[in-house]
Structures are given as C-alpha cells and as structure tokens.
Write a protein that holds these residues in place. Structure first.
Motif: not given
Length: 321
Positions: A74-81, A275-277
């Motif tokens: 969807x074009x969002x910048x994300x970090x992968x858990x 915890x990542x958040x």
C-alpha cells in the motif's frame, strides 16, 4: 528477483553454499503481503543457517535474512517483525512453541521482495532511515527484551555486557546508556573497547578481568568463553540474562554459585511486536540510533558475510537496495 540464499549447507565452510543470484518471487499465503525491501541487516543467525543449524536440506534453497525495512503493497514505510507464529497463537510471539523466524521455514529478507504476515508489519518512523530501521528487529530487539523485559533493569543499575562489538552487544550499550544504567563492557580487542567507550560505556575491561565491584546484571551472548566470569561478576541476588552462545553452548555449570548466591539465570530470545514498537519509539524520542559498521548493495552480500564470519565487525552490517 535478486536474492541471497543458501544453496547447500556446510558446517565447516559456511560461505561455500552462499549464492547471490536469481530466484522466483515469494509465494503470498492468505493473510500475508509483500514488502519491497529497501534495507536488511545481517545476524549471526545467517551464518548458523549456512552451517545447516535449524535448516534441513529439504528446505533449500532458502533465502537468508531476518531483518528488513521497506515499503508495503500500500506504499507504507514499514519495519518487519521477523517472528512468525502459528495462525491460532495469541499473546507473546516468542513463547509460541511453533514459532519460527524468516529464513527458517519461510524465505528471508535478503531479496528484492519478501512475503510476511500482515500482522508482522510495524510502521517505520520517518526519523529513522531504512538502514537504521533494518537493524532493529533482531539484534536490537533482542537487547531491548534482555534489559527491560527479562532482566527488568531500573535506572542506576550496573550492567556488564560481555563481548562488546557485535550487534546485540552494541545495542545493549546504547540502550543501557539511554535508560540511565551504568554500563560496563568487555572485549578482547583494544579497538573495540575504545569504541564501546565512545558509545557510552562507563568502563571497559578485558575478558575475565577483576571488576571494581560486582554488578546487578550481566548480559551474556558469548557463552562458554565468558560464562564463569559472568557468574563471578554478579552480586548476590543478581541476574544473568543470556540470549546466545557464539563461543559455544556448553558452559561450565557453576551451580553452587547460582544457588548459594541466589543468582537468577534468565533466558531471552528475540522480542514481541509490541516490544519492537516500543523500541522504535525509544529510538525516536531519545535520539538513539543503531551502530552501523557498513552498508553494501545486495549484490555485494558475499563481502558482508565474509566480514561477519571473520568477526572483525563493530555494530551491524546492512544490505541495501
């Protein structure tokens, strides 16, 4: 697509089975999505996979890599858990007996695209670069959980970090300093001891050195080589929290010291999505950033693996697209 993968495992020469080449696009099961990988970081887990630890031959070829930051469908910048749980599991992801991480049962992040469960995506703060964010989901999340969840440190505590230099150890120093801890660190390397001081360690020592006083917590990732020193470094009632054993997994028991001084030996592995958040928020609000040894394009992954295998690294190695 371009990917870095294990073609065959070799316990003695792990890099012999490392390939940088073309593989099919990842399958996307129901409830999953794809992420265009902008950055991914190396971990010792990748070397263990190349040796065949936890990666049987029937899963090969397997794309390596646990950590990634990128852009979702969807074009969002994300970090992968990277902890993948069974569909029915609820609660702390690290406690699911059927859990795995990317690159064990499912293709990993060292590729142009990776498929992940939608629930594993965490928004990337704009204040962090893709390379910085990609360092967090394994090594830095492991350090965060060791300190704040498993050891339950409080400001003013003294923490000894064994083996300063690796991704988890450097994260322990930086996070401990940000949390108001007194941080001591050990390393065989004079250069790494100096760099640990530059990161905020209050004092550094050679491994096995007699310390000025005993500590509240020892953060242990080395294993056999430092285990005896770690137990002797703890004050009565102290806590040893361990998340790895890079020098070997069969340390001397030291059980008499454990029960006589009422020490706690606590295991820790990875971390939860929540915890990542919180880790991401801490990095932004306290202006904390991961220590990056180098950034290389995905095509140059072999050079990064050679550096990791040689052990001459301080901080994280990052592959970028």
């Amino acid at each position: 697509m371009l990917a870095v993968y294990v073609a065959h495992t070799n316990a003695d020469e792990p890099l012999a089975g490392l390939v940088v080449g073309s593989l099919d696009e990842p399958a996307v099961p129901p409830g999953w999505t794809t992420v265009e990988v902008r950055a991914a970081s190396l971990n010792h887990h990748d070397l263990w996979s190349l040796r065949g630890v936890g990666l049987p031959a029937d899963r090969l070829p397997m794309i390596l890599g646990c950590d990634a930051a990128g852009v979702d469908a969807d074009g969002n910048e994300v970090v992968v858990h990277s902890v993948v749980t069974s569909d029915a599991w609820r609660g702390d992801e690290t406690l699911d007996p059927r859990r795995s991480i990317l690159s064990e049962r499912y293709p990993g992040t060292f590729a142009e695209r990776v498929a992940v469960p939608r629930r594993n995506l965490v928004p990337k703060p704009p204040e962090l670069s893709f390379a910085e964010a990609a360092c967090l989901p394994t090594a830095w999340l492991t350090a965060y959980r060791m300190l704040f969840t498993r050891a339950a440190v409080v400001p003013g505590s003294t923490v000894l970090v064994q083996g300063a230099g690796g991704g988890v150890a450097t994260a322990l120093i930086v996070l401990g300093r940000a949390a108001g801890l007194r941080v001591w660190a050990t390393s065989r390397s004079e250069a790494k001891r100096a760099r640990a001081l530059s990161l905020g360690a209050d004092a550094v020592f050679v491994p096995g050195a007699r310390l000025p006083e005993r500590v509240d917590v020892v953060a242990e990732t080395v294993g056999a080589a430092t285990w005896d020193h770690s137990l002797k470094a703890l004050k009565p009632g102290g806590t040893l929290v361990i998340s790895g054993a890079t020098s070997g997994a069969d340390p001397p028991a030291g059980l008499n010291r454990v029960f006589f001084l009422q020490l706690s030996v606590v295991g820790s592995t990875m971390g939860t999505r929540d915890e990542l958040e919180r880790l991401l928020r801490l990095c932004v609000e306290r202006d904390v950033r991961p220590v990056i040894e180098s950034e290389r394009p995905l095509e140059d992954a072999r050079a990064a693996f050679e550096a990791l295998a040689a052990g001459d690294v301080f901080g994280k190695l990052v592959l970028t697209r």
